[in-house]
Motif scaffolding. Structure first.
Motif, PDB file in Angstrom:
ATOM      1  N   PRO A 103       0.985   1.198  -9.401  1.00 16.80           N
ATOM      2  CA  PRO A 103      -0.471   1.086  -9.299  1.00 16.80           C
ATOM      3  C   PRO A 103      -0.993  -0.339  -9.118  1.00 16.80           C
ATOM      4  CG  PRO A 103       0.191   1.706 -11.528  1.00 16.80           C
ATOM      5  CD  PRO A 103       1.417   1.755 -10.676  1.00 16.80           C
ATOM      6  N   ASP A 104      -0.200  -1.338  -9.496  1.00 14.51           N
ATOM      7  CA  ASP A 104      -0.647  -2.725  -9.339  1.00 14.51           C
ATOM      8  C   ASP A 104      -0.561  -3.226  -7.902  1.00 14.51           C
ATOM      9  OD1 ASP A 104       2.212  -2.712  -9.403  1.00 14.51           O
ATOM     10  OD2 ASP A 104       2.205  -4.840  -9.933  1.00 14.51           O
ATOM     11  N   MET A 124       0.824  -1.207   0.000  1.00  6.41           N
ATOM     12  CA  MET A 124       0.000   0.000   0.000  1.00  6.41           C
ATOM     13  C   MET A 124       0.860   1.260   0.000  1.00  6.41           C
ATOM     14  SD  MET A 124      -3.051  -0.824  -0.467  1.00  6.41           S
ATOM     15  CE  MET A 124      -3.882   0.727  -0.079  1.00  6.41           C
ATOM     16  N   GLY A 125       2.017   1.212   0.642  1.00 11.92           N
ATOM     17  CA  GLY A 125       2.935   2.347   0.590  1.00 11.92           C
ATOM     18  C   GLY A 125       3.438   2.584  -0.824  1.00 11.92           C
ATOM     19  N   GLN A 126       3.753   1.502  -1.532  1.00 14.28           N
ATOM     20  CA  GLN A 126       4.190   1.628  -2.924  1.00 14.28           C
ATOM     21  C   GLN A 126       3.042   2.138  -3.797  1.00 14.28           C
ATOM     22  OE1 GLN A 126       6.405  -1.728  -4.525  1.00 14.28           O
ATOM     23  NE2 GLN A 126       7.129  -2.224  -2.481  1.00 14.28           N
ATOM     24  N   TYR A 127       1.843   1.647  -3.549  1.00 14.40           N
ATOM     25  CA  TYR A 127       0.669   2.125  -4.287  1.00 14.40           C
ATOM     26  C   TYR A 127       0.466   3.625  -4.039  1.00 14.40           C
ATOM     27  CZ  TYR A 127      -4.211   2.863  -5.520  1.00 14.40           C
ATOM     28  OH  TYR A 127      -5.380   3.363  -6.057  1.00 14.40           O
ATOM     29  N   ALA A 128       0.558   4.029  -2.786  1.00 17.85           N
ATOM     30  CA  ALA A 128       0.351   5.438  -2.422  1.00 17.85           C
ATOM     31  C   ALA A 128       1.380   6.356  -3.069  1.00 17.85           C
ATOM     32  CB  ALA A 128       0.384   5.603  -0.902  1.00 17.85           C
ATOM     33  N   GLN A 184      -2.195  -6.482  -5.310  1.00 15.39           N
ATOM     34  CA  GLN A 184      -1.438  -7.444  -4.509  1.00 15.39           C
ATOM     35  C   GLN A 184      -1.882  -7.397  -3.051  1.00 15.39           C
ATOM     36  OE1 GLN A 184       2.808  -7.128  -5.002  1.00 15.39           O
ATOM     37  NE2 GLN A 184       2.688  -7.299  -7.232  1.00 15.39           N
ATOM     38  N   ALA A 185      -2.073  -6.191  -2.528  1.00 15.48           N
ATOM     39  CA  ALA A 185      -2.525  -6.051  -1.138  1.00 15.48           C
ATOM     40  C   ALA A 185      -3.884  -6.721  -0.950  1.00 15.48           C
ATOM     41  CB  ALA A 185      -2.593  -4.570  -0.757  1.00 15.48           C
TER      42      ALA A 185
END
Length: 191
Positions: free
Chosen positions: A149-150, A140-144, A154-155
């Motif tokens: 965006p993928d 979620m940190g990488q998404y944020a 995964q989360a």
């Protein structure tokens, strides 16, 4: 804490890499050194039983030279040649790279009690991996950040596969990793 044997269902090359990683980890332990911690994509593949797959193993250790010595003893080599990934290690029998990415997982934000000690099926050796909650928070940190965006997918997969996750800890960790922008409600449909 030792988790029960890892679940079956992994892709064969990943399972072979897990077993080799466990042997490296055990060698470190026998030397009185800390076991490395599995993070990143390989941790995602571990916790998802290969529903999420990776091309490399990211590791954290405060004793990188000693870990690299043990990897070499077990046949790992640095890839060489044009166009090769030069920061990590490979084993000639595996198609997965291994890279030491940090001294500690997630800049030290992981609660040490949440790092799991795991025994792969058919092995006596053990290895450490970040908890699924910390891995979800990492995704979620990488998404944020807007660069991956993928990672929200995964989360969602990881949480769906682990409905027994500690939701209070997960909420705190997602908030920390996403700068407060996201929480469990963004990946969990609710009660």
């Amino acid at each position: 804490m030792t988790e029960s044997d890892t679940p079956s269902g992994y892709r064969p090359e990943f399972e072979a890499a897990l077993r080799l990683f466990a042997r490296v980890s055990e060698a470190m332990h026998l030397r009185g050194l800390p076991r490395p911690v599995l993070v990143g994509g390989a941790a995602a593949e571990f916790w998802s039983a290969s529903a999420v797959s990776t091309g490399d193993f990211d590791l954290c250790t405060p004793v990188q030279p000693e870990l690299e010595d043990e990897m070499q003893r077990l046949g790992f080599v640095r890839p060489s040649g044009r166009g090769r990934f030069l920061k990590g290690w490979i084993h000639p029998e595996l198609q997965l790279g291994f890279e030491i990415v940090a001294d500690v997982p997630m800049d030290g934000n992981v609660d040490a009690a949440h790092i799991r000690l795991v025994q792969p099926i058919g092995e006596t050796a053990l290895f450490r991996v970040i908890a699924v909650e910390d891995l979800i928070a990492d995704r979620m940190g990488q998404y944020a950040s807007g660069t991956a965006p993928d990672r929200i997918g995964q989360a969602q997969i990881l949480l769906a596969l682990h409905p027994d996750a500690d939701l209070a800890y997960l909420e705190r960790r997602i908030r920390e990793e996403s700068g407060g922008d996201f929480g469990v409600q963004d990946i969990h449909p609710g009660p």
